[in-house]
Design an enzyme around this catalytic site. Sequence first.
Site, PDB file in Angstrom:
ATOM      1  N   SER A 108       0.642  -1.355  -0.149  1.00 37.63           N
ATOM      2  CA  SER A 108      -0.261   0.054   0.244  1.00 37.63           C
ATOM      3  C   SER A 108       1.461   1.351   0.397  1.00 37.63           C
ATOM      4  CB  SER A 108      -0.645  -0.042   0.916  1.00 37.63           C
ATOM      5  OG  SER A 108      -1.462   1.172   1.826  1.00 37.63           O
ATOM      6  N   SER A 109       0.777   2.438  -0.535  1.00 32.52           N
ATOM      7  CA  SER A 109       1.240   3.497  -0.238  1.00 32.52           C
ATOM      8  C   SER A 109       1.576   4.550   0.664  1.00 32.52           C
ATOM      9  CB  SER A 109       0.715   4.603  -1.318  1.00 32.52           C
ATOM     10  OG  SER A 109      -0.712   4.950  -1.196  1.00 32.52           O
ATOM     11  N   CYS A 110       0.570   3.717   1.960  1.00 26.76           N
ATOM     12  CA  CYS A 110       1.110   4.408   3.173  1.00 26.76           C
ATOM     13  C   CYS A 110       2.247   4.033   3.640  1.00 26.76           C
ATOM     14  CB  CYS A 110      -0.248   3.659   4.395  1.00 26.76           C
ATOM     15  SG  CYS A 110      -0.804   2.284   4.504  1.00 26.76           S
ATOM     16  N   TYR A 137      -1.258  -0.420  10.221  1.00 26.93           N
ATOM     17  CA  TYR A 137      -1.573  -1.004   9.055  1.00 26.93           C
ATOM     18  C   TYR A 137       0.169  -1.358   8.037  1.00 26.93           C
ATOM     19  CZ  TYR A 137      -3.479  -1.904   4.105  1.00 26.93           C
ATOM     20  OH  TYR A 137      -3.397  -2.652   3.307  1.00 26.93           O
ATOM     21  N   LYS A 141       2.132  -4.321   6.262  1.00 26.44           N
ATOM     22  CA  LYS A 141       2.852  -4.619   4.919  1.00 26.44           C
ATOM     23  C   LYS A 141       3.895  -3.855   4.919  1.00 26.44           C
ATOM     24  CE  LYS A 141      -1.440  -4.222   2.908  1.00 26.44           C
ATOM     25  NZ  LYS A 141      -1.475  -6.132   2.438  1.00 26.44           N
TER      26      LYS A 141
END
Length: 310
Positions: A108-110, A137, A141
């Site tokens: 994810s880009s987060c 999160y 990831k």
Amino acid sequence: MDKQAKIYVAGHLGMVGSAIVRRLQAEGYTNLVLRSSKELDLREQAAVRRFFEQERPEYVFLAAAKVGGILANNTYRAEFIYDNLMIQSNVIHEAYRTGVQKLLFLGSSCIYPKFAPQPIKEEYLLTGALEPTNEPYAVAKIAGIKLCQAYRDQYGCNFIAAMPTNLYGPGDNFDLQTSHVMPALIRKFLEAKAKGSPSVSVWGTGSPRREFLYVDDLAEACLFLMRHYNEKEIINIGTGEDVSIKELAAMIKDLTSYEGLVEWDTSKPDGTPRKLLDVSRIHALGWKHKTSLKDGIKKTMEYYLKEQVA
């Protein structure tokens, strides 16, 4: 990938997994292995081990994850880190153990620092502090990325990791308590139009900028990478274009023909100020998104309205 190759899509009922299944089927792949979370709890190590030993897939798309927007990420912090760590650890380890030819892990880009320079290059990973609201999160990831890289280093596994930008489209979550900004806005404006509400309340100031990728474009990118990318380094998937939340709200308001007011609830958090991915690496390989933001929103609105009737 041979058309008869045995392919496991983990998370096939989610927005991303279902788009990958649609794409695979459209391209003539017929030997798909699919299990719902009720049939196979990916958090359970023994169950995942049995599944891989019985099925022995040749290729794995790891799209299963616990996901949500700012509110869900910040509220269910323990679940977001635990569930995601367990899912990816079990799948990646059993893929190695049973000799899977290639695995694609979706991050994810987060995962990138909150104040990363824009646009965000792949090498900015772990160069600064994360956004606090979704840190559990993001940490999970990042662990998934490092698992893929470590299994490649130690065991020679062809495990690759791709980082999609903000996704939207058919199969999205429209629950206002747990959804991301795009489906939340689509639902709010459509409901306000149907009810004749005088105004729509939107979180934050409207100033943050976000990049949005239509989920069927992501699915096409995943197949593209499965065929053409075999590197240790992570790779971004996005459009390379962003809009402010204010611009997004105005676009959705226009597409829904809603005529009331937009009110900004500045007591609610904005999240990261800007999150635009540098997609020059995937562009150089020959992949580019096809669906414009306006067309994607129209298709997502049609999906939502159809689901409401169903």
